[in-house]
Motif scaffolding. Sequence first.
Motif, mmCIF file in Angstrom:
data_model
loop_
_atom_site.group_PDB
_atom_site.id
_atom_site.type_symbol
_atom_site.label_atom_id
_atom_site.label_comp_id
_atom_site.label_asym_id
_atom_site.label_seq_id
_atom_site.Cartn_x
_atom_site.Cartn_y
_atom_site.Cartn_z
ATOM 1 N N GLY A 69 39.020 32.067 53.428
ATOM 2 C CA GLY A 69 37.875 31.280 53.860
ATOM 3 C C GLY A 69 36.514 31.907 53.672
ATOM 4 O O GLY A 69 35.502 31.282 53.986
ATOM 5 N N LEU A 70 36.448 33.133 53.169
ATOM 6 C CA LEU A 70 35.169 33.813 53.018
ATOM 7 C C LEU A 70 35.021 34.376 51.610
ATOM 8 O O LEU A 70 36.016 34.681 50.942
ATOM 9 C CB LEU A 70 35.053 34.966 54.028
ATOM 10 C CG LEU A 70 35.091 34.615 55.521
ATOM 11 C CD1 LEU A 70 35.164 35.904 56.342
ATOM 12 C CD2 LEU A 70 33.875 33.790 55.914
ATOM 13 N N LEU A 71 33.770 34.522 51.187
ATOM 14 C CA LEU A 71 33.490 35.279 49.978
ATOM 15 C C LEU A 71 33.501 36.742 50.367
ATOM 16 O O LEU A 71 32.666 37.198 51.158
ATOM 17 C CB LEU A 71 32.137 34.884 49.390
ATOM 18 C CG LEU A 71 31.700 35.672 48.147
ATOM 19 C CD1 LEU A 71 32.720 35.523 47.015
ATOM 20 C CD2 LEU A 71 30.310 35.235 47.697
ATOM 21 N N LEU A 72 34.455 37.484 49.842
ATOM 22 C CA LEU A 72 34.657 38.870 50.260
ATOM 23 C C LEU A 72 33.582 39.784 49.683
ATOM 24 O O LEU A 72 33.145 39.599 48.541
ATOM 25 C CB LEU A 72 36.040 39.342 49.813
ATOM 26 C CG LEU A 72 37.213 38.562 50.404
ATOM 27 C CD1 LEU A 72 38.514 38.946 49.704
ATOM 28 C CD2 LEU A 72 37.327 38.800 51.902
ATOM 29 N N PRO A 73 33.186 40.804 50.435
ATOM 30 C CA PRO A 73 32.220 41.778 49.913
ATOM 31 C C PRO A 73 32.884 42.686 48.880
ATOM 32 O O PRO A 73 34.111 42.859 48.893
ATOM 33 C CB PRO A 73 31.802 42.557 51.161
ATOM 34 C CG PRO A 73 32.971 42.455 52.077
ATOM 35 C CD PRO A 73 33.565 41.089 51.834
ATOM 36 N N PRO A 74 32.080 43.282 47.996
ATOM 37 C CA PRO A 74 32.656 44.153 46.969
ATOM 38 C C PRO A 74 33.561 45.242 47.517
ATOM 39 O O PRO A 74 34.565 45.592 46.885
ATOM 40 C CB PRO A 74 31.413 44.746 46.297
ATOM 41 C CG PRO A 74 30.372 43.677 46.451
ATOM 42 C CD PRO A 74 30.632 43.089 47.816
ATOM 43 N N LYS A 75 33.256 45.777 48.703
ATOM 44 C CA LYS A 75 34.049 46.895 49.224
ATOM 45 C C LYS A 75 35.517 46.517 49.412
ATOM 46 O O LYS A 75 36.396 47.382 49.326
ATOM 47 C CB LYS A 75 33.461 47.408 50.535
ATOM 48 C CG LYS A 75 33.523 46.421 51.692
ATOM 49 C CD LYS A 75 32.915 47.022 52.959
ATOM 50 C CE LYS A 75 33.000 46.048 54.135
ATOM 51 N NZ LYS A 75 32.395 46.643 55.366
ATOM 52 N N VAL A 76 35.799 45.236 49.674
ATOM 53 C CA VAL A 76 37.190 44.817 49.844
ATOM 54 C C VAL A 76 37.926 44.881 48.509
ATOM 55 O O VAL A 76 39.065 45.359 48.433
ATOM 56 C CB VAL A 76 37.267 43.395 50.431
ATOM 57 C CG1 VAL A 76 38.715 42.912 50.478
ATOM 58 C CG2 VAL A 76 36.650 43.359 51.825
ATOM 59 N N PHE A 77 37.287 44.426 47.452
ATOM 60 C CA PHE A 77 37.908 44.503 46.124
ATOM 61 C C PHE A 77 38.122 45.959 45.712
ATOM 62 O O PHE A 77 39.163 46.305 45.150
ATOM 63 C CB PHE A 77 37.045 43.768 45.101
ATOM 64 C CG PHE A 77 36.966 42.284 45.319
ATOM 65 C CD1 PHE A 77 37.949 41.443 44.831
ATOM 66 C CD2 PHE A 77 35.912 41.737 46.034
ATOM 67 C CE1 PHE A 77 37.888 40.074 45.035
ATOM 68 C CE2 PHE A 77 35.837 40.363 46.243
ATOM 69 C CZ PHE A 77 36.824 39.538 45.747
ATOM 70 N N TYR A 78 37.144 46.800 46.001
ATOM 71 C CA TYR A 78 37.275 48.212 45.645
ATOM 72 C C TYR A 78 38.365 48.908 46.460
ATOM 73 O O TYR A 78 39.015 49.837 45.996
ATOM 74 C CB TYR A 78 35.946 48.940 45.853
ATOM 75 C CG TYR A 78 34.853 48.524 44.894
ATOM 76 C CD1 TYR A 78 35.116 48.355 43.527
ATOM 77 C CD2 TYR A 78 33.548 48.310 45.337
ATOM 78 C CE1 TYR A 78 34.113 47.980 42.636
ATOM 79 C CE2 TYR A 78 32.546 47.940 44.461
ATOM 80 C CZ TYR A 78 32.827 47.779 43.108
ATOM 81 O OH TYR A 78 31.830 47.414 42.245
ATOM 82 N N ARG A 79 38.566 48.431 47.703
ATOM 83 C CA ARG A 79 39.604 49.032 48.542
ATOM 84 C C ARG A 79 40.989 48.824 47.930
ATOM 85 O O ARG A 79 41.812 49.731 47.885
ATOM 86 C CB ARG A 79 39.568 48.427 49.947
ATOM 87 C CG ARG A 79 40.639 49.004 50.894
ATOM 88 C CD ARG A 79 40.695 48.193 52.182
ATOM 89 N NE ARG A 79 39.372 48.023 52.752
ATOM 90 C CZ ARG A 79 39.018 46.996 53.525
ATOM 91 N NH1 ARG A 79 39.900 46.033 53.794
ATOM 92 N NH2 ARG A 79 37.806 46.915 54.014
ATOM 93 N N TRP A 80 41.267 47.603 47.462
ATOM 94 C CA TRP A 80 42.591 47.285 46.942
ATOM 95 C C TRP A 80 42.727 47.588 45.458
ATOM 96 O O TRP A 80 43.843 47.725 44.950
ATOM 97 C CB TRP A 80 42.923 45.821 47.208
ATOM 98 C CG TRP A 80 42.994 45.514 48.667
ATOM 99 C CD1 TRP A 80 42.109 44.786 49.398
ATOM 100 C CD2 TRP A 80 43.983 45.977 49.594
ATOM 101 N NE1 TRP A 80 42.484 44.754 50.722
ATOM 102 C CE2 TRP A 80 43.627 45.473 50.863
ATOM 103 C CE3 TRP A 80 45.126 46.762 49.472
ATOM 104 C CZ2 TRP A 80 44.390 45.740 52.011
ATOM 105 C CZ3 TRP A 80 45.883 47.015 50.595
ATOM 106 C CH2 TRP A 80 45.518 46.513 51.851
#
Length: 322
Positions: free
Chosen positions: A38-49
Amino acid sequence: MKLILAPMEGLADFWVRQALTDVGDYDWCVSEFVRVNGLLLPPKVFYRWCPELKNGARTRAGVPVHLQLLGSDPACMAENAARAVELGAPAIDLNFGCPAKTVNRHRGGAVLLDEPDLVHAVTLAVRQAVPEDITVSVKMRLGNEDDALSLENALGVEAAGAAWLTVHGRTKRQGYKPPAYWDRIGKIREAVTIPVIANGEIWTRDDALRCQRESGCQDLMLGRGAVANPWLLRALRTGQASDWESVMSVIQRFAVDILGSGTDAQVAGRIKQWLSYLRRQWPQAGAMLEQVKRVNEPGAMLPYLQAVQSIPAASASSAGTA
């Protein structure tokens, strides 16, 4: 024959992907799923995974990493796919296969296979949201409770513009219990024109050859079998068997690489987790695990891991075929 490293949530993280692609000539690997809710994720989430995004979306050995998304809202999935591409993802894979109860309760993963129209809509929305040169692919199981809708889902994915489809040869209900139904993957392959990649229960070279015969798929995705034998891909490509020393060379480097990547307990737990998987094919791993099971300081584990010759060189029955 293309060989791909599977996205194994909670197992094939950045460090394991790095270790396995260091020694295996994979065509590409897929990240653990990024959960979209339901949200546009911040870049840090993509970098985490998918930390590889900061390095051209490639592992240390240069193997491309495709980013996997999991969710059920077409618009939100599309928006997050576009952001992932902006951050450097070379390809987007969509997860319609996760059997985890927590994920399924929130309308994610394999339960969506009960809704082929939604599977189609998510795939289409993502395909339309990213540039044409960015590949969109799908990974699914045969179904949720049964495989009655497997062909409808596959045809819907194809119609939505997916470049290929990876199929795990079990339903969500069947989980990871053997066997995998490779012949049923073959029925999907016969129904679509896009490439189909077979996945599930490939532990040895013999398994891989039987999977190819029964599914008719030449391309394979390797999961837990690659963790149980880090040199499995080499066996598939060359027929060359591995030995305990070469397996331990992978684990030794892995253990050094992950020092400081988490708390001592977390890092020690990751090393023990891998040793536990190795026990399937390497009895020596069980003996080593016994030596380190009460050691929770990673640095103190290294001498045990490096003393390969101190572990009885028991013969692993499947090592020669894997």
